[in-house]
Design an enzyme around this catalytic site. Structure first.
Site, mmCIF file in Angstrom:
data_model
loop_
_atom_site.group_PDB
_atom_site.id
_atom_site.type_symbol
_atom_site.label_atom_id
_atom_site.label_comp_id
_atom_site.label_asym_id
_atom_site.label_seq_id
_atom_site.Cartn_x
_atom_site.Cartn_y
_atom_site.Cartn_z
ATOM 1 N N ASN C 130 20.039 16.980 7.037
ATOM 2 C CA ASN C 130 19.319 17.195 8.413
ATOM 3 C C ASN C 130 17.493 17.536 8.146
ATOM 4 O O ASN C 130 16.397 17.247 8.041
ATOM 5 C CB ASN C 130 19.046 17.059 9.630
ATOM 6 C CG ASN C 130 20.174 16.872 10.283
ATOM 7 O OD1 ASN C 130 20.545 15.761 9.954
ATOM 8 N ND2 ASN C 130 20.773 17.447 11.562
ATOM 9 N N THR C 175 -26.992 -6.102 12.738
ATOM 10 C CA THR C 175 -25.999 -5.733 14.148
ATOM 11 C C THR C 175 -25.992 -7.390 14.881
ATOM 12 O O THR C 175 -26.461 -7.724 15.042
ATOM 13 C CB THR C 175 -27.166 -4.738 15.227
ATOM 14 O OG1 THR C 175 -28.341 -5.793 15.983
ATOM 15 C CG2 THR C 175 -27.363 -3.858 14.565
ATOM 16 N N SER C 297 -8.503 -23.030 -5.547
ATOM 17 C CA SER C 297 -6.805 -23.300 -4.544
ATOM 18 C C SER C 297 -6.125 -24.381 -5.461
ATOM 19 O O SER C 297 -6.940 -25.222 -6.356
ATOM 20 C CB SER C 297 -8.251 -24.271 -3.301
ATOM 21 O OG SER C 297 -7.966 -25.243 -2.763
ATOM 22 N N LYS C 303 -13.096 -24.839 -5.706
ATOM 23 C CA LYS C 303 -13.062 -23.165 -5.060
ATOM 24 C C LYS C 303 -12.908 -22.146 -5.143
ATOM 25 O O LYS C 303 -12.359 -22.289 -6.708
ATOM 26 C CB LYS C 303 -11.851 -23.317 -3.644
ATOM 27 C CG LYS C 303 -11.989 -24.065 -2.413
ATOM 28 C CD LYS C 303 -13.173 -24.457 -1.675
ATOM 29 C CE LYS C 303 -13.051 -22.565 -0.795
ATOM 30 N NZ LYS C 303 -11.385 -22.520 -0.013
ATOM 31 N N ASN C 305 -12.200 -18.505 -4.515
ATOM 32 C CA ASN C 305 -11.565 -17.218 -2.607
ATOM 33 C C ASN C 305 -11.849 -15.587 -3.479
ATOM 34 O O ASN C 305 -10.989 -15.801 -4.522
ATOM 35 C CB ASN C 305 -10.912 -17.767 -2.471
ATOM 36 C CG ASN C 305 -10.563 -19.736 -2.623
ATOM 37 O OD1 ASN C 305 -12.170 -19.638 -1.962
ATOM 38 N ND2 ASN C 305 -9.332 -20.051 -2.144
ATOM 39 N N TYR C 337 17.743 16.336 15.738
ATOM 40 C CA TYR C 337 17.515 15.126 14.411
ATOM 41 C C TYR C 337 18.737 13.634 15.455
ATOM 42 O O TYR C 337 19.647 13.995 16.061
ATOM 43 C CB TYR C 337 18.152 15.264 14.038
ATOM 44 C CG TYR C 337 18.209 13.948 12.762
ATOM 45 C CD1 TYR C 337 17.165 14.311 11.731
ATOM 46 C CD2 TYR C 337 19.635 13.434 13.025
ATOM 47 C CE1 TYR C 337 17.475 12.802 10.987
ATOM 48 C CE2 TYR C 337 19.479 12.328 11.864
ATOM 49 C CZ TYR C 337 18.500 11.585 11.021
ATOM 50 O OH TYR C 337 18.243 10.514 10.403
ATOM 51 N N LYS C 345 11.025 6.317 6.602
ATOM 52 C CA LYS C 345 10.985 5.458 5.546
ATOM 53 C C LYS C 345 10.348 4.099 5.406
ATOM 54 O O LYS C 345 9.054 4.649 4.405
ATOM 55 C CB LYS C 345 12.477 6.775 4.853
ATOM 56 C CG LYS C 345 12.599 7.892 4.428
ATOM 57 C CD LYS C 345 13.615 8.754 3.917
ATOM 58 C CE LYS C 345 14.516 8.252 5.232
ATOM 59 N NZ LYS C 345 13.916 9.683 6.278
#
Lengths: 483, 483, 483, 483
Positions: C130, C175, C297, C303, C305, C337, C345
Site C-alpha cells: 500500500n 471575437t 487523403s 488534400k 490536412n 486503501y 495508473k
C-alpha cells in the site's frame, strides 16, 4: 402537458415564515431538525415544479384505494376534491412553500390534511415517498420528452424547408476543414436531418423506458395492502409495471437515458452551431443570420455576433456535465433508495430546459438565415475540389485508382506551383503529366457534372438529393412515437 | 466473432525497421512525413485489431465491384485470394506493421499490392478511408456488442441460479444503508436481474443503430462509380444503408450508444459490487466469496479481500471517462470527417474490453459465493424492521396511516430507550402507547408473516418472488436479439 | 529520468508459462486464485513500467533498514546487489513477467528471493504494498511532470521564437469568430504563451504535492519497526513526509492534480489547434503547415490536412476522460486503501503520454509553419475593424462613448448598404451622420495608427508587444521549478 | 464580502414589463432582437448576483478615468454617486430587471444613464463587457474562495475538536472494507484533516490565479485611452495585471482552478460521508448522529437516516459535472472571447454554493455525532487484527518477514477453522505451527501494545497521534492565506 412556470415563479416569492410544523415522520425523533439541515435537505425549491404530476399520481392512487375498499368512497371523494383544489391554487400561483415543507409530497399531504382532516392522512396508505417520487419524475419526464420530441420535429421541418428552398446552392464539402468535394447545400443539411432522426429514435426509446409504473413498490419491499397496480398503470397511461419493488425505488436508468440521449442531441447541435459560426465569419461569408438573432458589442460598433449558435455550442458542456453528474452520483450506491438520489432532479430539469430551449431557438433561427449561394459557389472554384473526379476519370482510361491518385496528386502539386486551378490547365500540360488525359477531360472538370456523377445512394447528385428530401419528409411525418 | 488477441500481440513484437515507403496519398506532397508525426498520427498500433473486419469489408467491396463490372472477374478473384492470404497471416500472428503503415487500411492495401500488383491498386476504387473505417468499426462493434450481450446473459443465468438456490434466505432490505424491511435474498437479486434486462435492451438498441452500412459514401459526397450499396449491405448482413454520405463518414453516434449503454451497465455493476463488498465485511458478514476470487495482503496475514468486486466498482470510472472523452471530442466538430475522430477507437476498444471482462468475472464469481442465511436472518431481528407492519396493523384498526405512523414512531423511540426490540414488548406496554393494540398484534410482529403480507405485484412475498423468478427465467431466454 | 519504453516492450513479448507460484500472501488461503481473476486483478501489464522506480524505492528502504539495524549489513548489501541486477536485466529488456506475478512489487521480490534467498524475504519488513505503490507512483510522476515541464518550455521557446520572427504581421483579432480589431500576430501568440506560463505554475504546484514520502505508512497504521522515514525521504529527494499513514496509503490527490493541470493544458492546446486549423483553411489561408506535418487523403489527391492540430484537439477529450475516470473512482471510497485505487495508473500513464506527446509535436510543428503576412493583412481591410477607433475618435471630440458608439454603428450600417469600407467613405458622408467628424479622422482610420494607439499595458501596440516579448523571454527562462 | 442573497431574491420577483429599450450596441442593427433570443441570451437572471462586484469595478474604473483626465472631476463624482445609489437599491432589494436588460453590466449602465444623463454614457470609455465580466467574476470568486476557505477552516477546527475529545477510542482500521489493524479514532480523523489541509493549499493557489486584473484589456486588443491599469489593480486589491489583453478576455483558467479544487474537495467529503454512513448502519453502529441532522421515513416509523452525509456524497457528482461542463465548453474555442464563455457562470456559482453549503453542514454536524467507543472496541476483537503484529513478532525471533507472514497466515486459517481469535489460542497451538513462538507472544497479542508499537512517524501510536494533533492545530491556525 401542464403549464407550470408561472405558478412556480409566483410561489417562490412569498415564502411563508410559520414556525416549523411537526414532520410526518417525526414520531421517533426527540429533536427538531436543524434549520440549516432542513434547508440543505429540502427538495421543495425544485420539486415544487412536480406538483401537478404529484397530484395526478395521488388522484390515481386514491381512486384505486377507494376501488379496493382501502378507503371508503366518501374518503376517496374528499381526497379527490382536496387534491384538485390544491392543484388549482398551484395553477393560480397561490400555493406557497417553506423549506420546512421538505418536498412536494409532504407539502401536498399537509395541505390536504389541513383541508379535509383525518382522511388526508389516509392518502399515504400503501405507498412511500420512495415510489411516489419515482412516479412523479416519470410522469414529468414523459411529458418533457414528448414535448422535446415535438419541438425537435419542428426544427426538422424548418431545416427541411430550408433545404428545399435554398438547398440547390453548391458549396465545398469539407473534411479536416479543408475543401474536399463540391456538395449541394441540401445534402449538407440532410446530414443534420439524419442525426435528428436518430435523436428522435433515442428519445422514443427513453420514453418507453420511462413509461413503467413504479407506484406500489412502497418503501422498497411492496406493501401489505391489497392494492391494484395494474389499475393505476392503466389510469395513468403506463405501458406496464416496474417488476421488482427494490429496483423500482432506486432505478434512475430512465433519467440517464434522457441525459444520454440529450447529450448526443446537444453534440449534434454543437456541430450545426459550429458550421453556422464558421459560415457567419467574414472568411467563409456563406450566410447572414437575421439581426433579430444576433447581438452586438458594447465597444465595437461594427460587430454582429452569432450568439445563439455560440450559446447552443457552449450549452453542450452543460448537458454533458449533468450526465456525468448523475452517472457519478449513482456509482457505487448500495441497494435500495439512498438520499443521494434526490440530486437527480435538478440535473435532469436543467438539462431538459436547456435542450428544449436550444431546440426551439434553432428551430426559430433556421428560417431567418440567408444563404449566400454566390459566395458558396465562388468557394468551390478554388481548392482543387475536382481532383477526385480527375482521378476517377483516369480509372475510366484504365489506370488503377492508386496510380490515378498519384498522377492527380502530382498534377495538383504542379498546379499549385503555377498558381492555377485544375480547370485552367491546358490539355497539353495534363498530357505531360500522363498521356491518358484526353479532350474529354473537360467534361469531368465541371462542377455540375461532378455533382451529377456522385449518384450513388446517399450521394450528392441532385437527383439523389431530391429523393432524399422526399424520403426525409416522410420520415419526419412518421415521427409519431408511442406518445 | 474473430479471435484476434493472439495475433495482435505477436505482431506488435517484430516492428519492421524498413525505410519509409511512399504514402498512398503522397502525390501532392514534396516532403516526407516527419517520423514523430508519423508515430503521432498512426492508428495502426490500435486499429490493427480491426484487420479481420477490414478484410471482410474489402472482400464484400471487391465482390461488388466485380459484379458491377468495375473490376474484371479476374481482378476480383485475385483480390479476394490476396485478401484471404493476408487474413490468414494475421490469424497466424505472422503479419507485422510499422508506424509508416499508418493504419490498417493502408497496411492491407500495401500488402495486397505487393502480392498481386496493379490489381491491388484497384480495390480502393469507389471508396475512401473515411467510409472504410466507419464500416470496420461498425463490423467490429456489431461483434463486440453481440458477444457482450451473450456474456451478460450468462451472468443473468448465474445470478438467477443463485437466486433460485439461495434466494430463500431472509435479510434486511436497506434504504439509506439503514435496515428497513425484511426481504427475500431472491427479491434483492431480482432487482439486479431487472437492471440487466434493461441493459440488454439498451445493447440491442445500440446494435440496431450500429447495423447500417456506411460504405459507398466515399470521402464525403458519394462516388462517381456505379456501385451497388444494397448488395454490399446484404452481403455483410446490414439492416440498411446510412442514408446521407456526409453524415455517414462523420457519424459516431453508434460509438456513443455503446459507451452510454456501457456506462449504465457498469453503474449497475458498481452497485452490485458495493453490495458484495458490504456483505463481505466483518460487520455484515452475509457472504463468503471463494478464496479463488479474493486476494490477500503482502503485510497483513489475515486479510482476504473482495478484489474482483472492488476492481469492477473502480473500473466504472474508466468507462464513464471514455464516454466523456468521446462526447468531448465530438463537441463542436464541423462537417464532415475530421482527424479528431480517430480518437474514438481506443476509447471504445478499452471500454468494451473492460465491460466484457467485468461481465465475465462477475458471471464466474456469482456461483462461488456462499450466502450465510443465518447471519442474514440474525440481522433482521434487530433494527425494528417490522415497524411498518405495525403501522399497517393499526390502520386495520381504523387509524389513518399518518396517525398510525406517529404512534409506531413513538413506540420505537420508547423501545430504543428500553433497549428492546418490538417483538419483546408486552401488550400492556403497547396499549399504553395506543389502546388499539390487541392480542392479534403478535401475528403482525412475525418475520414470515411480514414477508408473506408484502404480496402486491413486485413485492417480496415468497409467492410473488417465486413467480418473479419464473418470469425472469423466460425473460432471459427471450434475450435473443436481432443478432 | 529512466528510459523504459524499450525494455517494457521487449518484456511483454515472452510471457513465461510456468505454473503458478505460491503467492506471498497465500498462507491463509486454501485455494489457488482463479486464473481469470489473476488476469483481471494483475497490474503487472501496466505497472511493469514502474520497475525502476520500485527498485529505487526498495534500495532506499533497504539502506535505511540496514542503517537502523533491522537488516544486517550483509543482508543490506545482498539486497542492494540483487535489486541492481534486476534493474539491469529490465533495462536490457531481459526481465519478463506473467500475470501470476501480480504486480511489479511482487515480481521484484520474487526475483530477488530467487537470486539471494531468505534475505530477499526481509526486504518487505516494515512496509506494505500500500505504501510502496504510493511511493512508486510518486517517483514516477515526479519524473513525468518534470519532463513535461521541460517539453512545455521547449514549446514556449519555439512559440516565442515564432512570435519574434513572424510576429510583426497584422491580422484581425476575433471575437465570436467575427473580425473585431487588428492585432499583431505576436500579440495573438503571446496570449498562448501566457496560458502556458500558468500551466507551468500548475505543474509546479502538482509537483510539490507529489513530492512527499508515503513510505513508512505500511499497510495503513504505521509499522512496529524502528524505521527512519526522514532518512528515506532525504535519500530519495522528497520535500517531506506524508504526515498520516491512513491518508498516505489512500491519497491520490497528486494523481488528480496532474490530471487537472493536464486537462487545462490540453484545453489550451485545443484552442491553439483550433486557431491553426482555421488558419489552414482555404477561407482564412493565414498559414501553411509544412508537408512533413500534414497528411493527405486516400481518395482526394489534392488534400493536405492539418492532422497534428486535429489530433491534439481530439486528444483533449481523452485527457478530460481520464480526469473524470479517476474522480469517479475516488468518489465515496471509504478509508483506507481499496483495490479500486489500482485503476489510477493506466489513466494517469495514458494521460501523461498523451500530453507529453502533444506538447512535443506542437513544439516541433511551430517552427514549420509559414505565416502568410499578406493574407493576414488583407483580411484586416474588410470587416470594419477600425470602427472602435472611430468611436474613440468621437469621444475626443466630446461625445460620450455611448453616443459615439451609436453614431459609428449607424455609420457602419450605412457603409454596408453602400458596400464600402470605412476608409473609403468621404468626409462629407461622415459629416452627414455626425458633424463632429473632421479631416483629422483619416489619421484614425489607419491600420498602423490603430495598432499604435492600443498602447495600454497588455495592449497590442507594437512597442507594448516588444516589451511583452522581452518579459516573456525572462518568464520562460525563470521556468525553473523546484525540480 | 457583500451580502447578496436577500436582494437577489427580492428582485427576481417583480419583473418589469416595460417595452424593450434600445440596446447599447444597437446602432448597426436594423431589427429588434427576437424576444426568445433575448431570453435565451440574457445572463441577467444569474449575473444579477454579480451586481455589487460590477459596481465595485465600475467605481474603480471611474476613479481612474477621472484621475487620468479622461473624465472630468464632476463627471467622476456624478458617476460615483449614481453607482452607489444603484448599489444601495440592490442591497435593499429594490432593483429589478427584465430580460431586455441583457446582463448586469447593461442594467447598471442603463440605470446610471437614467439617473445622471450623458455622463453615464462615459463610464464605458476604455473598457468592454469582455474585460468587465472577467473582472466581475474574478472579484466574485475572490470573495467566494476566501469565504469557502474560512468555512473549511471551521470544519477543520470542529473535526480537530472531535479528534481531541473522542479520538482516544480504538476502532479497526480498514482496507478493502476488511478489518485490517487497530487504529485510534483520532488517527482516522486526522487523515481527513490532512486532506483538508491540501484542499486549503489548492484554494489558495486558485485564489492567487484569480487575483489578476483583466480590466484595461478592453474588447480584446487593449484601448486607445491613456488608462492606468496599475492604479485600478491597487485600488481593487489585485496582485498584478493580466499581461495580455487577448488572453485576459478569454481566460477562464481561474474558473477551472476553482472547479478542480472544488471537485477534489467534494471527493474528500464523499469519502468522509461514506465513512459516516457506514458507521451509522446497524452493522457498524460506531456512531449516532444527532436527531437534528437526520430525517425519517414517510412510511417506516423506525427509520433515522444520515441524510446530510448522503446528500453531500451525492452532490459530489454535481460538482464534478460542472467541472466537466466548463472543460467541455472551453474545448476548441478559437481566440478570443466567444459567447460560449457566458456558460461559465451558472456552473461555478452552483458549484461554489454546493461546496460551501456542504462544508458548513459538515462543520455543524461533526460536533453532533456521538462516537460509540465501546462498539468500536468490540469490533477490534474479532477479525484477527493483530496478525501483522504476530508476523512482526516472529521477525524479532529471526524469521524473515515473508516466512513470518506465511506462518501467521496458516495460523489464521487454523484459527478460523477452530472458530477462535488469535488471543484465544494456547501457546502449544502456536508452537505446533512454528517453534519460534514463545510465552512473550502474549505481549504482542494485546490491543494497546499493538497501537503503541506503531510508533513510526505518521503511525497510530498514541504518542504519535498526540503530536500529530498538536501539529495539525498549528497547521490549521496557519491557514491564513494571501487573503
Amino acid at each position: 402537458m401542464i403549464a407550470m412556470k408561472k405558478s412556480e415563479k409566483k410561489s417562490a416569492k412569498r415564502l411563508s415564515t410559520k414556525p416549523q410544523e411537526a414532520k410526518a415522520w417525526g414520531g421517533r425523533f426527540s429533536q427538531k431538525t436543524d434549520p440549516e439541515v432542513e434547508a440543505f435537505t429540502a427538495s421543495i425549491p425544485f420539486d415544487f415544479r412536480l406538483l401537478p404530476y404529484d397530484i395526478a399520481g395521488s388522484l390515481a392512487h386514491a381512486r384505486m384505494l377507494a376501488r379496493q375498499g382501502i378507503l371508503t368512497k366518501t374518503e376517496g371523494r374528499l381526497i379527490e376534491k382536496g387534491l384538485k383544489e390544491i392543484r388549482t391554487k398551484w395553477e393560480q400561483g397561490k400555493l406557497h412553500y417553506t423549506p420546512a415543507d421538505e418536498d412536494v409530497h409532504m407539502l401536498v399531504e399537509k395541505r390536504l390534511r389541513k383541508k379535509i382532516g383525518t382522511a388526508g392522512g389516509k392518502l399515504h396508505t400503501a405507498r412511500s415517498r420512495n415510489d411516489q417520487v419515482a412516479l412523479d419524475l416519470r410522469l414529468f419526464l414523459r411529458d418533457q420528452v414528448r414535448a422535446l420530441s415535438r419541438e425537435l420535429k419542428t426544427l426538422q421541418e424548418n431545416l427541411l424547408a430550408t433545404a428545399q428552398k435554398d438547398g440547390g446552392a453548391v458549396l465545398p464539402g469539407y473534411t479536416h476543414l479543408q475543401r474536399a468535394q463540391p456538395v449541394l447545400l441540401a445534402h449538407h443539411l440532410l446530414a443534420y436531418l439524419e442525426m435528428f432522426c436518430r435523436d428522435q429514435v433515442r428519445l422514443s426509446e427513453a420514453w418507453r423506458r420511462i413509461n413503467r409504473l413504479p407506484l406500489g413498490s412502497a418503501a422498497l419491499a411492496g406493501t401489505t395492502f391489497p392494492i391494484d397496480r395494474r389499475g393505476v398503470a392503466e389510469d395513468l397511461g403506463f405501458d406496464g409495471l416496474a417488476a421488482n419493488s427494490m429496483d423500482a425505488v432506486s432505478d434512475r436508468d430512465f433519467v440517464l437515458d434522457c441525459l444520454s440521449a440529450g447529450s448526443i442531441l446537444m453534440m449534434h447541435f454543437s456541430r450545426l452551431a459550429e458550421d453556422l459560426i464558421l459560415w457567419s465569419s467574414s472568411e467563409f461569408d456563406f450566410i447572414a443570420i437575421d439581426d433579430a438573432f444576433c447581438t452586438g458589442s458594447s465597444i465595437m460598433p461594427q460587430k454582429k455576433n452569432p450568439d445563439v449558435a455560440e450559446l447552443v455550442r457552449g450549452k453542450t458542456g452543460r448537458v454533458y456535465g449533468h450526465l456525468m453528474g448523475v452517472l457519478t452520483l449513482m456509482k457505487g450506491l448500495p441497494m435500495t433508495y439512498n438520499r443521494d438520489l434526490q440530486e437527480d432532479k435538478e440535473a435532469v430539469f436543467d438539462a431538459l430546459d436547456t435542450i428544449r430551449q436550444s431546440t426551439r431557438l434553432l428551430a426559430r433561427m433556421m428560417p431567418r438565415i440567408r444563404f449566400k449561394a454566390d459566395r458558396m459557389k465562388e468557394a468551390t472554384t478554388a481548392g482543387y475540389l475536382l481532383a477526385t473526379d480527375l482521378a476517377d476519370y483516369l480509372t475510366t482510361k484504365g489506370l488503377d485508382f492508386r496510380t490515378a491518385h498519384r498522377v492527380v496528386g502530382e498534377l495538383v502539386a504542379r498546379a499549385i506551383e503555377n498558381g492555377k486551378e485544375l480547370e485552367a490547365l491546358p490539355l497539353s500540360f495534363l498530357r505531360e503529366i500522363h498521356p491518358s488525359f484526353g479532350p474529354d477531360v473537360s467534361r469531368w472538370l465541371n462542377l455540375e457534372a461532378s455533382l451529377a456523377r456522385r449518384n450513388s445512394p446517399g450521394g450528392t447528385a441532385p437527383g439523389r438529393v431530391r429523393k432524399a428530401l422526399h424520403a426525409m419528409e416522410k420520415k419526419i411525418c412518421r415521427t409519431d412515437y408511442p406518445f
